[in-house]
Each structure stands twice: as C-alpha cells, then as structure tokens.
Write an enzyme that holds these catalytic residues in place. Sequence first.
Site, PDB file in Angstrom:
ATOM      1  N   ARG A 118       0.813  -1.238   0.000  1.00 35.08           N
ATOM      2  CA  ARG A 118       0.000   0.000   0.000  1.00 35.08           C
ATOM      3  C   ARG A 118       0.841   1.281   0.000  1.00 35.08           C
ATOM      4  NH1 ARG A 118      -3.131  -3.045   3.706  1.00 35.08           N
ATOM      5  NH2 ARG A 118      -4.768  -4.112   2.561  1.00 35.08           N
ATOM      6  N   LYS A 140       3.232  11.474 -11.132  1.00 34.10           N
ATOM      7  CA  LYS A 140       2.335  10.630 -11.949  1.00 34.10           C
ATOM      8  C   LYS A 140       3.078   9.332 -12.260  1.00 34.10           C
ATOM      9  CE  LYS A 140      -0.750  13.788 -14.357  1.00 34.10           C
ATOM     10  NZ  LYS A 140      -1.133  14.338 -15.670  1.00 34.10           N
ATOM     11  N   GLU A 182       9.119  18.114 -24.838  1.00 36.05           N
ATOM     12  CA  GLU A 182       8.486  18.476 -23.553  1.00 36.05           C
ATOM     13  C   GLU A 182       9.030  19.811 -23.040  1.00 36.05           C
ATOM     14  OE1 GLU A 182       5.918  16.840 -22.494  1.00 36.05           O
ATOM     15  OE2 GLU A 182       6.169  14.659 -22.639  1.00 36.05           O
ATOM     16  N   LYS A 224       7.480  22.986 -14.135  1.00 40.18           N
ATOM     17  CA  LYS A 224       6.704  21.812 -13.732  1.00 40.18           C
ATOM     18  C   LYS A 224       6.430  21.849 -12.231  1.00 40.18           C
ATOM     19  CE  LYS A 224       5.325  17.283 -14.254  1.00 40.18           C
ATOM     20  NZ  LYS A 224       5.320  16.044 -14.986  1.00 40.18           N
ATOM     21  N   GLU A 234      -4.300  17.293 -10.487  1.00 41.10           N
ATOM     22  CA  GLU A 234      -4.913  17.688 -11.759  1.00 41.10           C
ATOM     23  C   GLU A 234      -6.404  17.975 -11.642  1.00 41.10           C
ATOM     24  OE1 GLU A 234      -3.074  15.816 -15.200  1.00 41.10           O
ATOM     25  OE2 GLU A 234      -4.976  16.003 -16.257  1.00 41.10           O
ATOM     26  N   ARG A 238      -3.082  21.715 -13.785  1.00 33.92           N
ATOM     27  CA  ARG A 238      -2.099  20.696 -14.174  1.00 33.92           C
ATOM     28  C   ARG A 238      -2.440  20.101 -15.546  1.00 33.92           C
ATOM     29  NH1 ARG A 238       1.111  16.030 -10.717  1.00 33.92           N
ATOM     30  NH2 ARG A 238       2.225  15.265 -12.554  1.00 33.92           N
ATOM     31  N   ASN A 242      -0.731  18.790 -20.309  1.00 33.67           N
ATOM     32  CA  ASN A 242      -1.088  17.783 -21.314  1.00 33.67           C
ATOM     33  C   ASN A 242      -1.277  18.372 -22.700  1.00 33.67           C
ATOM     34  OD1 ASN A 242      -1.087  15.584 -19.572  1.00 33.67           O
ATOM     35  ND2 ASN A 242      -3.135  16.099 -18.835  1.00 33.67           N
ATOM     36  N   HIS A 245      -1.221  16.109 -25.709  1.00 38.75           N
ATOM     37  CA  HIS A 245      -1.251  14.713 -25.259  1.00 38.75           C
ATOM     38  C   HIS A 245      -2.488  13.955 -25.737  1.00 38.75           C
ATOM     39  CE1 HIS A 245       2.176  15.970 -22.977  1.00 38.75           C
ATOM     40  NE2 HIS A 245       2.277  14.850 -22.308  1.00 38.75           N
ATOM     41  N   HIS A 249      -1.232  10.834 -27.360  1.00 40.32           N
ATOM     42  CA  HIS A 249      -1.537   9.502 -26.818  1.00 40.32           C
ATOM     43  C   HIS A 249      -2.301   8.663 -27.844  1.00 40.32           C
ATOM     44  CE1 HIS A 249      -1.030  10.672 -22.279  1.00 40.32           C
ATOM     45  NE2 HIS A 249       0.110  10.556 -22.912  1.00 40.32           N
ATOM     46  N   HIS A 262       7.466   8.810 -27.270  1.00 37.66           N
ATOM     47  CA  HIS A 262       6.473   9.652 -26.602  1.00 37.66           C
ATOM     48  C   HIS A 262       6.659  11.130 -27.007  1.00 37.66           C
ATOM     49  CE1 HIS A 262       3.793  11.139 -23.497  1.00 37.66           C
ATOM     50  NE2 HIS A 262       4.750  11.928 -23.061  1.00 37.66           N
TER      51      HIS A 262
HETATM   52  P1  NAD Z   1      12.259   5.710 -22.219  1.00 37.17           P
HETATM   53  O1  NAD Z   1      12.172   5.553 -20.768  1.00 37.17           O
HETATM   54  O2  NAD Z   1      11.744   4.613 -23.082  1.00 37.17           O
HETATM   55  O3  NAD Z   1      13.770   6.011 -22.591  1.00 37.17           O
HETATM   56  C1  NAD Z   1      14.119   6.206 -23.937  1.00 37.17           C
HETATM   57  C2  NAD Z   1      15.250   5.271 -24.377  1.00 37.17           C
HETATM   58  O4  NAD Z   1      16.485   5.767 -23.898  1.00 37.17           O
HETATM   59  C3  NAD Z   1      15.144   3.859 -23.828  1.00 37.17           C
HETATM   60  O5  NAD Z   1      15.584   2.946 -24.805  1.00 37.17           O
HETATM   61  C4  NAD Z   1      16.105   3.873 -22.653  1.00 37.17           C
HETATM   62  O6  NAD Z   1      16.600   2.599 -22.303  1.00 37.17           O
HETATM   63  C5  NAD Z   1      17.194   4.746 -23.193  1.00 37.17           C
HETATM   64  N1  NAD Z   1      18.003   5.446 -22.215  1.00 37.17           N
HETATM   65  C6  NAD Z   1      17.597   5.979 -21.040  1.00 37.17           C
HETATM   66  N2  NAD Z   1      18.603   6.680 -20.499  1.00 37.17           N
HETATM   67  C7  NAD Z   1      19.648   6.564 -21.332  1.00 37.17           C
HETATM   68  C8  NAD Z   1      20.964   7.092 -21.313  1.00 37.17           C
HETATM   69  N3  NAD Z   1      21.383   7.912 -20.366  1.00 37.17           N
HETATM   70  N4  NAD Z   1      21.804   6.759 -22.313  1.00 37.17           N
HETATM   71  C9  NAD Z   1      21.382   5.942 -23.322  1.00 37.17           C
HETATM   72  N5  NAD Z   1      20.137   5.452 -23.423  1.00 37.17           N
HETATM   73  C10 NAD Z   1      19.283   5.777 -22.414  1.00 37.17           C
HETATM   74  O7  NAD Z   1      11.506   7.037 -22.711  1.00 37.17           O
HETATM   75  P2  NAD Z   1      11.422   8.514 -22.111  1.00 37.17           P
HETATM   76  O8  NAD Z   1      11.311   9.385 -23.282  1.00 37.17           O
HETATM   77  O9  NAD Z   1      12.456   8.773 -21.106  1.00 37.17           O
HETATM   78  O10 NAD Z   1      10.040   8.491 -21.323  1.00 37.17           O
HETATM   79  C11 NAD Z   1       8.818   8.285 -21.997  1.00 37.17           C
HETATM   80  C12 NAD Z   1       7.809   7.757 -21.014  1.00 37.17           C
HETATM   81  O11 NAD Z   1       7.596   8.724 -19.983  1.00 37.17           O
HETATM   82  C13 NAD Z   1       6.460   7.468 -21.628  1.00 37.17           C
HETATM   83  O12 NAD Z   1       5.991   6.227 -21.199  1.00 37.17           O
HETATM   84  C14 NAD Z   1       5.589   8.580 -21.099  1.00 37.17           C
HETATM   85  O13 NAD Z   1       4.245   8.203 -20.995  1.00 37.17           O
HETATM   86  C15 NAD Z   1       6.201   8.839 -19.773  1.00 37.17           C
HETATM   87  N6  NAD Z   1       5.936  10.188 -19.237  1.00 37.17           N
HETATM   88  C16 NAD Z   1       5.495  10.282 -17.971  1.00 37.17           C
HETATM   89  C17 NAD Z   1       5.279  11.518 -17.418  1.00 37.17           C
HETATM   90  C18 NAD Z   1       4.855  11.637 -15.977  1.00 37.17           C
HETATM   91  O14 NAD Z   1       4.514  12.730 -15.548  1.00 37.17           O
HETATM   92  N7  NAD Z   1       4.896  10.567 -15.222  1.00 37.17           N
HETATM   93  C19 NAD Z   1       5.513  12.678 -18.172  1.00 37.17           C
HETATM   94  C20 NAD Z   1       5.985  12.541 -19.472  1.00 37.17           C
HETATM   95  C21 NAD Z   1       6.200  11.282 -20.002  1.00 37.17           C
HETATM   96  N1  GLY Z   2       3.141  15.102 -17.944  1.00 41.20           N
HETATM   97  C1  GLY Z   2       1.900  15.607 -17.429  1.00 41.20           C
HETATM   98  C2  GLY Z   2       1.883  15.793 -15.953  1.00 41.20           C
HETATM   99  O1  GLY Z   2       2.830  15.490 -15.265  1.00 41.20           O
HETATM  100  O2  GLY Z   2       0.891  16.216 -15.425  1.00 41.20           O
END
Ligand code: NAD
Ligand code: GLY
Length: 367
Positions: A118, A140, A182, A224, A234, A238, A242, A245, A249, A262
């Site tokens: 939990r 998130k 972003e 942010k 949100e 917040r 998006n 998005h 998405h 993404h």
């Molecule tokens: P990712 O985590 O897939 O990383 C991109 C690629 O880079 C992967 O292949 C990873 O292994 C590689 N990588 C990571 N660090 C590296 C480094 N230092 N050197 C070499 N390779 C490296 O993608 P991302 O763009 O980091 O994140 C996208 C994800 O984040 C999506 O799922 C999206 O929905 C999510 N997201 C979440 C939020 C949130 O608020 N929680 C906000 C924006 C995006």
């Molecule tokens: N990436 C959208 C949020 O964090 O709210």
Amino acid sequence: MKTLNVDLGQRSYPIYIGTDLLGQAELIKPCIAGKQVLVVSNETVAPLYLDKTLNALADFDHQHIILPDGEQYKTMDIVGRIFDHLLQQRFNRTATLVALGGGVIGDMTGFAAACYQRGVPFIQIPTTLLAQVDSSVGGKTGVNHPLGKNMIGAFHQPRCVIADTSTLNTLDDRQLSAGIAEVIKYGLIRDPEFFVWLENNIDKLMQRDSEALAYAIERSCINKAEVVAADEREGGQRALLNLGHTFGHAIETGSGYGVWLHGEAIASGMYMAADLSHRLGWLSADELRRIKSLLQKARLPVDAPLELSSQRFLELMAIDKKVLAGKLRLVLLQAIGQSIVTEDFEHNHLQAMLDEIPRIDSKSLAS
Ligand code: NAD
Ligand code: GLY
C-alpha cells in the site's frame, strides 16, 4: 549543482540538477528511511549507470532488477516482476525503490512503489532528457493498457529527484529531440520568454551545449514544480501540462507503443493543437509558423501517422483521461505562452484539422 524544491507540504522534495551526481551518496542517503533498497533499471541503462548508482548505496542492503527496454514493456505484467522480486526477497514496508532510467522505468517503478504494501518510498534518477524535464517530477506513475496510454496508475511523489546531466552524453539524438518536445511544451503553455529563449538557442541544444541544456532542464523543472505545487492531482491547471497529449496519446496507442517515441507523438500533438487553435482564430498565422519552425529545428515531427484516419483519431481520443461526461476536452493555445483546457470549440474545425493535417509514414521516424 542546482537544487529546486517541489512544494507539497509534508510531501515536498528536492530536485537536484547537475553533472556527476550519480555516485554522490550524500544526495541519496537522506531520502532513504529504512535499510532495504531495490534499484529498478533496464537492459540499456543498467550497463551504463547501475554500478555508479550502487556505489552510492553501499551503506544499504541493496538489490537490483533489470527490466526489458521499451514503451511496449510498460505494462502490468512487467510491473508484476518488480512485485515478485520484492516478495521473494522479503522486502518490507520500510523498503525504498530507486528508478534508474527514462520515463518508462520511472513511471513503472513509481507505480510499483505506490502499490507495494500500500505504498513505499521511491527515488527518481532520470537518465533521459524527457525524464529529467518532465516525467520524474510530479508523482504521476503508471502503465499503459492496450486500449489506452497511461490508463492504469497512481499519484505517488518521489522522495527526491537526482537529475545527473552527465547521463545525457550517452543518449542518442532521436531521444534528445524527444525530450526537447516536452521542453518546448513549457514555453507554449505558460512561459513565453522561455519560448523565445528556445527559438534563439535551439541550435545550441541540438549540439548538446552543456550550459544551454542545464538552463533548459532547470527552467523546465521550475515550470513543472510550480504547476504541480498548485494542482498536484490535476483538478485544474495541471491539465495544461497535457498540451498535445490527447492527440499524442492517440498516436502512441494507435500506431503501437514504441513506434513513435512519446516526445515525437507529443510534438506532433502540440502542432495539431496549435493548428486547431489557429483555425479557431486564437493563434495568429505567425505564431503557428514559429511553433512549426521550432519543432522542425528540433527535428521533431509536425505531421500525423499515415495509419491513423481522422475517424480513428476521434475513436482513440474518446478514451482520453480529460474526457468528462462523454465530452472531449482539449488543451488549446490562445497565444504562445497562454493555454486553456476547454470543451468549448467548434468540432467542425477539429474535423477539418484532422482531415487536412499531412500524414507521414511512421517508419520514416526511425531513419
Ligand atoms: P524511455 O524511458 O523509453 O527512454 C528512452 C530510451 O532511452 C530507452 O531505450 C532507454 O533505455 C534509453 N536510455 C535511457 N537513459 C539513457 C541514457 N542515459 N543513455 C542511453 N540510453 C538511455 O523514454 P522517455 O522518453 O524517457 O520516457 C517516456 C515515457 O515517460 C512514456 O511512457 C511517457 O508516458 C512517460 N511520461 C510520464 C510523465 C509523468 O509525468 N509521469 C511525463 C511525461 C512522459
Ligand atoms: N506530464 C503531465 C503531468 O505530469 O501532469
């Protein structure tokens, strides 16, 4: 090193931004309450940065788990592997999880931490630009469902965010561009001066100028942190984070997770939102041109995937989390740096934008 604060009362936490932070035990230690630590990473990031991270955890009873790499693995099944490990190794509720990787690892680790017994603490060590400017901050967490992106999840704030900008040296150019999408988002939704700074400094960012990158990360995190502090769950503003998005998405789900990065999907989605805002008479032709030019200089797509018809876009967009009482709500632009969430727009303009936005072959993105 720069330290920012996400101001959330008792759940406030620091964001550390700087070079060579990974091995620094004094940063991570105060964020860990118990003795047990599980580092979660993936098969790409672990060979590069796991050893350094474990060095900083020498005083703790630490273990690690390596997950497969890719958006297509951001699933309940794969999060199940984290739970299996935690239970098999008898991790208790004072355990701390550490996410070492991009947004995929961060979102899954945070979700596992939100659910395990939990809720246990977790730490974000983002290693992509996208994760350092966006996903590691704000709490998130979650996974994708075949029917919709990020549809299963929880709000769960990390204890700290350690953004070591040296890790960006190993990131490939396509991933760097995805992160810049972003960064541009913050300029578009609420920070017009930053948008102008980005127009003037995009070449430096693309060449990985370290000062320019550090400034862009810091300014993005300031934006942010302010939004999250004002509206953690949100209820209102917040949602502006998006921008793009709802379209983005739809692209990710409709084209198959991982086909569009993404950040690429968000870039295209932001341009679609800008194009619609222009059709509604809110955004001038010159502002639309500036947005397109900045995205293109960042080598980001402004077109939509060939495989998604307007009808398919509308079907996928109907699953968006912002849909209320069956009504589509979109983040739209009144100007560069001024955004609103609204359901009050003429749908014939949305239909026309979807019909007329040029389409590209998704395969061309990887080339
Ligand atoms: P990712 O985590 O897939 O990383 C991109 C690629 O880079 C992967 O292949 C990873 O292994 C590689 N990588 C990571 N660090 C590296 C480094 N230092 N050197 C070499 N390779 C490296 O993608 P991302 O763009 O980091 O994140 C996208 C994800 O984040 C999506 O799922 C999206 O929905 C999510 N997201 C979440 C939020 C949130 O608020 N929680 C906000 C924006 C995006
Ligand atoms: N990436 C959208 C949020 O964090 O709210």
